[in-house]
Design a protein around this motif. Sequence first.
Motif, PDB file in Angstrom:
ATOM      1  N   ARG A 167       0.831  -1.204   0.000  1.00 24.57           N
ATOM      2  CA  ARG A 167       0.000   0.000   0.000  1.00 24.57           C
ATOM      3  C   ARG A 167       0.868   1.257   0.000  1.00 24.57           C
ATOM      4  O   ARG A 167       0.546   2.252  -0.623  1.00 24.57           O
ATOM      5  CB  ARG A 167      -0.909  -0.013   1.229  1.00 24.57           C
ATOM      6  N   SER A 168       2.027   1.164   0.692  1.00 26.73           N
ATOM      7  CA  SER A 168       2.819   2.387   0.888  1.00 26.73           C
ATOM      8  C   SER A 168       3.980   2.515  -0.090  1.00 26.73           C
ATOM      9  O   SER A 168       4.541   3.607  -0.224  1.00 26.73           O
ATOM     10  CB  SER A 168       3.372   2.417   2.319  1.00 26.73           C
ATOM     11  N   GLN A 169       4.387   1.476  -0.735  1.00 25.46           N
ATOM     12  CA  GLN A 169       5.591   1.592  -1.563  1.00 25.46           C
ATOM     13  C   GLN A 169       5.627   0.553  -2.681  1.00 25.46           C
ATOM     14  O   GLN A 169       4.996  -0.492  -2.620  1.00 25.46           O
ATOM     15  CB  GLN A 169       6.839   1.407  -0.670  1.00 25.46           C
ATOM     16  N   GLU A 170       6.418   0.915  -3.679  1.00 25.49           N
ATOM     17  CA  GLU A 170       6.693  -0.041  -4.749  1.00 25.49           C
ATOM     18  C   GLU A 170       7.941  -0.827  -4.400  1.00 25.49           C
ATOM     19  O   GLU A 170       8.813  -0.321  -3.693  1.00 25.49           O
ATOM     20  CB  GLU A 170       6.915   0.719  -6.063  1.00 25.49           C
ATOM     21  N   ASN A 171       8.013  -2.045  -4.901  1.00 24.35           N
ATOM     22  CA  ASN A 171       9.204  -2.869  -4.728  1.00 24.35           C
ATOM     23  C   ASN A 171       9.639  -2.960  -3.260  1.00 24.35           C
ATOM     24  O   ASN A 171      10.781  -2.621  -2.925  1.00 24.35           O
ATOM     25  CB  ASN A 171      10.340  -2.246  -5.568  1.00 24.35           C
ATOM     26  N   PRO A 172       8.751  -3.398  -2.395  1.00 24.89           N
ATOM     27  CA  PRO A 172       9.089  -3.409  -0.961  1.00 24.89           C
ATOM     28  C   PRO A 172      10.208  -4.387  -0.642  1.00 24.89           C
ATOM     29  O   PRO A 172      10.308  -5.452  -1.244  1.00 24.89           O
ATOM     30  CB  PRO A 172       7.776  -3.845  -0.287  1.00 24.89           C
ATOM     31  N   SER A 173      11.027  -4.037   0.327  1.00 28.05           N
ATOM     32  CA  SER A 173      12.127  -4.926   0.713  1.00 28.05           C
ATOM     33  C   SER A 173      11.632  -6.057   1.621  1.00 28.05           C
ATOM     34  O   SER A 173      12.252  -7.111   1.712  1.00 28.05           O
ATOM     35  CB  SER A 173      13.240  -4.141   1.419  1.00 28.05           C
ATOM     36  N   VAL A 174      10.519  -5.814   2.280  1.00 28.95           N
ATOM     37  CA  VAL A 174       9.876  -6.874   3.056  1.00 28.95           C
ATOM     38  C   VAL A 174       8.479  -7.038   2.473  1.00 28.95           C
ATOM     39  O   VAL A 174       7.656  -6.123   2.557  1.00 28.95           O
ATOM     40  CB  VAL A 174       9.787  -6.529   4.559  1.00 28.95           C
ATOM     41  N   PHE A 175       8.237  -8.169   1.880  1.00 29.46           N
ATOM     42  CA  PHE A 175       6.932  -8.415   1.258  1.00 29.46           C
ATOM     43  C   PHE A 175       6.088  -9.183   2.257  1.00 29.46           C
ATOM     44  O   PHE A 175       6.472 -10.265   2.697  1.00 29.46           O
ATOM     45  CB  PHE A 175       7.089  -9.207  -0.042  1.00 29.46           C
ATOM     46  N   ILE A 176       4.935  -8.611   2.600  1.00 28.27           N
ATOM     47  CA  ILE A 176       4.115  -9.198   3.667  1.00 28.27           C
ATOM     48  C   ILE A 176       2.860  -9.836   3.082  1.00 28.27           C
ATOM     49  O   ILE A 176       2.056  -9.164   2.417  1.00 28.27           O
ATOM     50  CB  ILE A 176       3.709  -8.136   4.701  1.00 28.27           C
ATOM     51  N   PHE A 177       2.714 -11.125   3.352  1.00 25.31           N
ATOM     52  CA  PHE A 177       1.505 -11.843   2.983  1.00 25.31           C
ATOM     53  C   PHE A 177       0.581 -11.953   4.202  1.00 25.31           C
ATOM     54  O   PHE A 177       1.062 -12.053   5.336  1.00 25.31           O
ATOM     55  CB  PHE A 177       1.848 -13.272   2.525  1.00 25.31           C
ATOM     56  N   ARG A 178      -0.711 -11.972   3.942  1.00 29.46           N
ATOM     57  CA  ARG A 178      -1.676 -12.194   5.019  1.00 29.46           C
ATOM     58  C   ARG A 178      -1.669 -13.665   5.438  1.00 29.46           C
ATOM     59  O   ARG A 178      -1.532 -14.557   4.599  1.00 29.46           O
ATOM     60  CB  ARG A 178      -3.104 -11.878   4.549  1.00 29.46           C
ATOM     61  N   THR A 179      -1.906 -13.905   6.738  1.00 28.56           N
ATOM     62  CA  THR A 179      -2.088 -15.277   7.201  1.00 28.56           C
ATOM     63  C   THR A 179      -3.493 -15.514   7.711  1.00 28.56           C
ATOM     64  O   THR A 179      -3.785 -16.586   8.228  1.00 28.56           O
ATOM     65  CB  THR A 179      -1.101 -15.613   8.337  1.00 28.56           C
ATOM     66  N   SER A 180      -4.343 -14.510   7.589  1.00 30.12           N
ATOM     67  CA  SER A 180      -5.733 -14.680   7.988  1.00 30.12           C
ATOM     68  C   SER A 180      -6.560 -13.797   7.058  1.00 30.12           C
ATOM     69  O   SER A 180      -6.056 -12.787   6.563  1.00 30.12           O
ATOM     70  CB  SER A 180      -5.936 -14.263   9.445  1.00 30.12           C
ATOM     71  N   PRO A 181      -7.808 -14.151   6.811  1.00 35.40           N
ATOM     72  CA  PRO A 181      -8.595 -13.348   5.873  1.00 35.40           C
ATOM     73  C   PRO A 181      -8.758 -11.931   6.392  1.00 35.40           C
ATOM     74  O   PRO A 181      -8.993 -11.711   7.585  1.00 35.40           O
ATOM     75  CB  PRO A 181      -9.941 -14.078   5.817  1.00 35.40           C
ATOM     76  N   GLY A 182      -8.617 -10.990   5.480  1.00 32.01           N
ATOM     77  CA  GLY A 182      -8.721  -9.597   5.883  1.00 32.01           C
ATOM     78  C   GLY A 182      -9.389  -8.770   4.821  1.00 32.01           C
ATOM     79  O   GLY A 182      -9.779  -9.272   3.761  1.00 32.01           O
ATOM     80  N   TYR A 183      -9.526  -7.494   5.116  1.00 27.35           N
ATOM     81  CA  TYR A 183     -10.111  -6.569   4.171  1.00 27.35           C
ATOM     82  C   TYR A 183      -9.010  -5.945   3.328  1.00 27.35           C
ATOM     83  O   TYR A 183      -7.925  -5.642   3.824  1.00 27.35           O
ATOM     84  CB  TYR A 183     -10.914  -5.486   4.901  1.00 27.35           C
ATOM     85  N   LEU A 184      -9.334  -5.745   2.074  1.00 31.82           N
ATOM     86  CA  LEU A 184      -8.343  -5.253   1.137  1.00 31.82           C
ATOM     87  C   LEU A 184      -7.733  -3.941   1.612  1.00 31.82           C
ATOM     88  O   LEU A 184      -6.538  -3.695   1.424  1.00 31.82           O
ATOM     89  CB  LEU A 184      -8.984  -5.102  -0.261  1.00 31.82           C
ATOM     90  N   HIS A 185      -8.534  -3.095   2.215  1.00 34.77           N
ATOM     91  CA  HIS A 185      -8.055  -1.764   2.602  1.00 34.77           C
ATOM     92  C   HIS A 185      -7.268  -1.774   3.918  1.00 34.77           C
ATOM     93  O   HIS A 185      -6.799  -0.731   4.368  1.00 34.77           O
ATOM     94  CB  HIS A 185      -9.239  -0.820   2.745  1.00 34.77           C
ATOM     95  N   SER A 186      -7.103  -2.958   4.520  1.00 35.55           N
ATOM     96  CA  SER A 186      -6.519  -3.037   5.856  1.00 35.55           C
ATOM     97  C   SER A 186      -5.132  -2.403   5.927  1.00 35.55           C
ATOM     98  O   SER A 186      -4.297  -2.595   5.047  1.00 35.55           O
ATOM     99  CB  SER A 186      -6.426  -4.503   6.273  1.00 35.55           C
ATOM    100  N   THR A 187      -4.923  -1.661   7.013  1.00 33.92           N
ATOM    101  CA  THR A 187      -3.604  -1.063   7.257  1.00 33.92           C
ATOM    102  C   THR A 187      -2.951  -1.684   8.489  1.00 33.92           C
ATOM    103  O   THR A 187      -2.011  -1.130   9.054  1.00 33.92           O
ATOM    104  CB  THR A 187      -3.735   0.455   7.450  1.00 33.92           C
TER     105      THR A 187
END
Lengths: 158, 225
Positions: B58-78
């Motif tokens: 959401r905040s940057q392109e080409n992130p150095s830490v790529f975070i995947f969800r491990t539980s269902p969430g809302y697309l807009h989640s911060t």
Amino acid sequence: MALSSEEISKCHRSLARIAKESGLDWVVSQVESQIALGRIRTGKIRAKEVPLRNAGEELIHLGAKGRPTKFTLSEEFTPEEKLIILIEALEHAVSGVWRTAMAVCRFMSDNVSEIREVKFMPDGISREPFGLLESELHIREKGVRDFERLVAELKEAI
Amino acid sequence: MPLRPALLNEIQTSIGSSLSPSLTTASAASDIYEAYLFCIIVDAARAEGATRVAFRSRSQENPSVFIFRTSPGYLHSTTQDYGYVEIEFPEKPVLEAHLGIRVAGASGVLHECDVCVLLQEEANVCRDNPMTVAPRSARVVLSVEAKYYAGDLGLHLGREFLGFIADTSVHKSFFVVNRTSSSIERLLSHKKKYWEHNISPRNTTDVERLRNAFQTGFKDFKAKY
């Protein structure tokens, strides 16, 4: 000579214990569910009879009347099959997970130029996060290869 | 011949050195598998001629830490700066690939999409709205129900997938597992639904077939828009 049924059953119990001690309780649980369900197949039996069943023998038809009808049947797995089910389940849980994790890390490092780490984080619930580091997975590669070699030896012995 | 006496102990040792404790759980295996299928989808987009495939958060392109969800969430989640991929085909609406987001079915019920490719336009509506908005399933181009199991899968998982399809209007929904499951395969084949089995890095033929199926999904998207 292959292992006896008693040796196989003992091996099964030991391997299940090892799995639980290694944090793989869920594997044992899934295997137990699969074994409890039995091998499902369809077969024709005469609906009006009550077949006798002996382990390892064909269903005996009591000369009943009525046309054979398709039923869904469940057959108990043999001790060898049960052990193989457990071994293959462990393969999925150990080397399968390692290989999948490695594939994810490699894909991400090939496609995201600045990437340092892949993280898995819950969204709004309390669950432990974890990360994948390609370097750490590489360190564990020997363990995985040893595991694969050893379970292959075990399968050969059954 | 009896078993070599040390064999089982050696197996136990090798299990311990194969996986870190955080990767021994069923949930971790499932999460990693979803990420793997996410990678295959992105690969399929490239194969189908995507001219831009951009990994971002959401905040940057080409992130150095790529975070995947491990539980269902809302697309807009911060809650975290979750990663996703923008996919662009020439002269077509931009798509986004996400892991573990909730989408709205026809009944208004929210369903979890393990892996989801949707129109960016729809994703932006969700991100930009001050309220918590779930994307509509009709704007989802591809979805994957991912199952990583050590033992055989229960038939209820196939029934759940049929329920998901019945309530959603996703263009193409796939049921993908790491092993065989004869009862579910039979059920989904009978119902003419998309499914794949034995999807794991070692089974290159099956993975290739799945990638091709995803690629066809992108081809169909290009034809529709």
